[in-house]
Each structure stands twice: as C-alpha cells, then as structure tokens.
Design a protein around this motif. Structure first.
Motif, short mmCIF file in Angstrom:
data_model
loop_
_atom_site.label_atom_id
_atom_site.label_comp_id
_atom_site.label_asym_id
_atom_site.label_seq_id
_atom_site.Cartn_x
_atom_site.Cartn_y
_atom_site.Cartn_z
N ASP B 100 -19.00 25.29 -24.29
CA ASP B 100 -18.11 24.22 -23.83
C ASP B 100 -17.28 24.68 -22.65
N ASN B 104 -17.36 22.78 -19.12
CA ASN B 104 -16.16 22.00 -18.80
C ASN B 104 -15.82 22.12 -17.32
N GLU B 105 -15.61 20.97 -16.71
CA GLU B 105 -15.37 21.00 -15.27
C GLU B 105 -13.91 21.21 -14.92
N GLU B 106 -13.03 20.84 -15.81
CA GLU B 106 -11.61 20.96 -15.47
C GLU B 106 -11.07 22.35 -15.79
N THR B 107 -11.28 22.74 -17.04
CA THR B 107 -10.71 24.01 -17.44
C THR B 107 -11.74 25.12 -17.48
#
Lengths: 337, 121
Positions: B100, B104-107
């Motif tokens: 994950d 995950n692109e943000e975090t």
C-alpha cells in the motif's frame, strides 16, 4: 473470475432475450393454426419455408439454453468458492476420498440440474407458453393485418429487429436486405458458438480441483508436504519444478525424502501451502488464453519454459523460477563455521 | 478496413524494434518489486523489499517506513555478490502495508501496482 462474472451474466441475459424471441417462433411452429388463421403475412411465410431446413430445432434450443445456463451456474459456484476459480477451499477437510466424492457429486448434481433446466425450459416452451403467446400473437397479427402488409414490415423494424435465426425469420430471413445491427449479430455469434460446441462453456467455467496439500510437522522446525507427488501428477508438472517454486516462494530450503515427500524448513500451515500452490497454478498451469488447466510445460529452445495449452493450442513462455533475495536468518556462527 | 491494414503493412518496420520490445518486457520483469517474507524463529518473520527503483532514496524510504510501521529495518546492499541491488529488510510481516505504501500516491511512492509482486504464503 469475479471480474468476468458480470460479463457472463450479461451475456446470459442477452441470450435469454434471444431465447425469448425463440420461444415466440417456437410457438409459431407449434401453433401453426394461428398462421393458417391469419395469412397474408410475408415474414411468416418465409418462416414456414425455412423451418424444415433446421430439423433439430428443439435440440438446438436445448443446447442453447444449456449453454446459457451452465456458465451462470459455474460463475455462481466460482464466486462462492474462490476468486481464482481454483477450488481448494472445498477440499479443506482432511479425508480425501469423501471430498472427492463430494466434488463429483456436486458436479453430477450440477449437470443434472442443467439437464433438468433444459427439460423445464422445453416444457415451458411447449406447454405453458403456447396458449398465452398464441393469443397475443394472433391478436398482434390481426392488428397487423388490419394495417396491411406494409404495416407489418414497419412494425417488424420497430420491434428492434426481431426474428429467429434458427428459422430464418425476421431479420435473419434468407432474402432479407435490411442491415442487421451489431447487437443481434453479436448475440447470434454467441448463440451459434454455444450451439455448435456446447462443451466450451461448460469446460471453461468448471473449477479446477486438486487434492489439498497434506502438511505434517516434523519435529519443531520442519514441515513435511506429504502428497506432493499426487498433486504434481494431477497438475501434470514435474515434482522438481513445483518443489523449486515452493521453496523459492516460501524463501526457505527443503529436501525430498525417501518417500518422495517434501520436507520444508520452517513452520507452514496447510493454508499457506495452499496459497502458494494456487499462485503456482495460476502462473504455471492454467492457460492464460482459455483458462483451461489442461496444459503442458516443456522446455523449449533457448532454455525457456513454455506452456502449451491442450485445449486451445496457445503457447506462451513463462518465467523461470528465481529465488531472489533471502536474508540471512540465524546465527552468524553457523554461516562462518 | 483492408486499406488500413495495407498501410500498416507498408510501414517500414525495424525487425529489431520488436526484439527490443521483447527485451523491454523482460527488463520489465526484472523491474518488478518483489516483496518477500521469510520465517525466523518462532512466530517472527522478515519482510524484504527488493527492486525499488534507484531514483528513490532508499534511506529516506526506510526511515519513513520504520516510523510508520513501527518496526526496525535495514538496508542490505547486495550489489556485488548477486546483483540484486539494495534490499530493504524489515522486521515482521509488513507485506500488505508496504505494498500500500508503494502504491499510495500521496504518502507513498505512487508506483504502479502491476510492478509489485508479493511472494510467500
């Protein structure tokens, strides 16, 4: 599997719609009285002329409905048991024979269900729906007759291009020049496909069953995978290949003992081995094109492994088994000494 | 339709381009990020992440992961002996969490899910 399920259902529903049109025409064929009573209809006459050309109509219909219902059943089964369509979960209980019988019984029941379904549908078509549709149809026909011959054709076009392709009525007529739109053509394709080779649909969705792995614990740190030869035989794969894959995936070492059982270092439960076997089957057993497990793994040129499918004939290369990184576990003394 | 096909065939095609594509696929398979699990003594396990692209700073990733997953870990550079590159090794089973994180692109790193392979049971 899960992604395909809606597809299947959609297809089945579309087929049903097709069968529905079939029923109407079956009604026509049976209740020829209506046709006699209401002459003057061009399309109906073509239907009459075309009917004798396709003798096994009822048989074809049976195959048709069978094919449309079988995948739905299979899809439901698959959804119940496993997203991969590999049915290990059924066989988790410990006694093999009982399980196998269960599975076969289930299959047989499935098959029987399919046949019953056919019978039912046939009965419905012949007995129940005849009178109702007779009335409706005769009414319609009368209305059409009032409007005239041209009106009939226009109505046929309005009816979203109906017609029975088995009989060659409506848009499927022999001398019909209207352009058939895509959807009826597509449904005709699938119908013909299922009709001509009924084993396709049934074999494609049947879940692949292998005996569950038997795991014993040897001492505290070793797991013995007892029925590896049996499973390999079932999958038609070399034991060495499966062993190499298992050990690479589990990141351990292991050995084959005198009884051809595989002793794996580390504690593993049956479920875990099952998961690895499942990935093995997906990667090295099932055909990616037709999902059939009836494949051969052979070493082709260039030392590459190739999977050749026995049902659809496709051939593809598979990755070699690589161990990858494995961290050093345990005491350093052992490594050095 | 046939005209299009002809045009396609008339295109001068480099026969080696396809081979390059093929080899590109194989390199892609090498570019897989492998997440593995290894058993230690008792219930303890190790998670190893192999093949994180070199454009990322492995040290920083490790630092973030260690904080987020509340575990210890280390970077093992295995470049010379086996050519595996740098491998992040974590204590405990963090396979799902690390996947994950990688997706995950943000975090996380915002990598493609298809390039990640989870091994083990």
């Amino acid at each position: 599997m899960s992604s395909e399920e809606p597809n299947l259902q959609r297809r089945a529903s579309s087929r049903k719609s097709v069968t529905f049109t079939d029923e109407r025409v079956v009604v026509d064929a049976d209740g020829s009285v209506t046709m006699v009573a209401t002459p003057n209809d061009d399309t109906k006459e073509t239907a009459m002329s075309h009917t004798p050309r396709t003798p096994p109509l009822s048989a074809a219909l049976g195959a048709f409905t069978d094919a449309s219902q079988a995948p739905a059943n299979g899809a439901a089964d698959g959804a119940d048991t496993n997203p991969d369509g590999l049915d290990l979960s059924l066989m988790k209980k410990k006694k093999k024979k009982v399980k196998k019988e269960d599975g076969e019984g289930g299959d047989a029941a499935d098959a029987a269900g399919g046949e019953e379904a056919i019978d039912l549908s046939m009965k419905k078509k012949k007995k129940k729906k005849v009178p109702k549709e007779d009335d409706e149809f005769s009414k319609k026909l009368e209305a059409l007759n009032l409007e005239g011959g041209n009106g009939a054709e226009a109505a046929a076009e309005e009816d979203a291009q109906e017609g029975d392709m088995d009989k060659g009525t409506g848009i499927w007529g022999h001398d019909e020049t209207r352009i058939i739109s895509y959807n009826p053509l597509l449904s005709r394709f699938f119908a013909l496909l299922a009709q001509k080779n009924p084993d396709h649909a049934s074999s494609g969705t049947r879940s692949y069953k292998i005996p569950p792995p038997q795991c014993l614990r040897e001492g505290n740190k070793k797991t013995i995978f007892a029925n590896l030869p049996e499973i390999c035989k079932r999958m038609k794969r070399a034991e060495e290949h499966v062993t190499a894959y298992l050990l690479a995936e589990l990141g351990t070492s292991g050995s084959v003992d005198a009884n051809r059982r595989l002793a794996i270092k580390g504690r593993f439960q049956q479920k875990q081995i099952e998961n690895v076997l499942r990935t093995y089957i997906i990667e090295y057993v099932t055909c990616k094109t037709c999902r059939s497990p009836n494949t051969d793994l052979s070493k082709g040129e260039n030392r590459l492994y190739f999977i050749t499918c026995n049902s659809c004939g496709s051939r593809r290369s598979v990755q070699a088994i690589k161990t990858g990184f494995s961290a050093q576990v345990g005491k350093r003394k052992k490594m050095q000494g | 339709m046939s005209g299009e096909i002809e045009i396609q065939n008339l295109k001068s095609r480099d026969p080696f381009a396809e081979a390059d594509e093929d080899s590109g696929q194989t390199t892609q398979t090498q570019e897989y990020i492998h997440i593995r699990i290894q058993q230690r003594n008792g219930r303890k396990t190790l998670t190893t992440v192999q093949g994180i692209p070199a454009k990322f700073d492995h040290k920083k990733i490790l630092k973030v992961i260690k904080k987020e997953f509340a575990c210890n870990g280390t970077i093992i550079s295995d470049t010379e002996s086996k050519g595996l590159g740098e491998v992040i090794q974590l204590q405990g089973d963090h396979r799902i969490k690390i996947r994950d994180f990688l997706i995950n692109e943000e975090t996380g790193l915002g990598l493609d899910e298809k390039t990640i392979k989870i091994h083990g049971f």
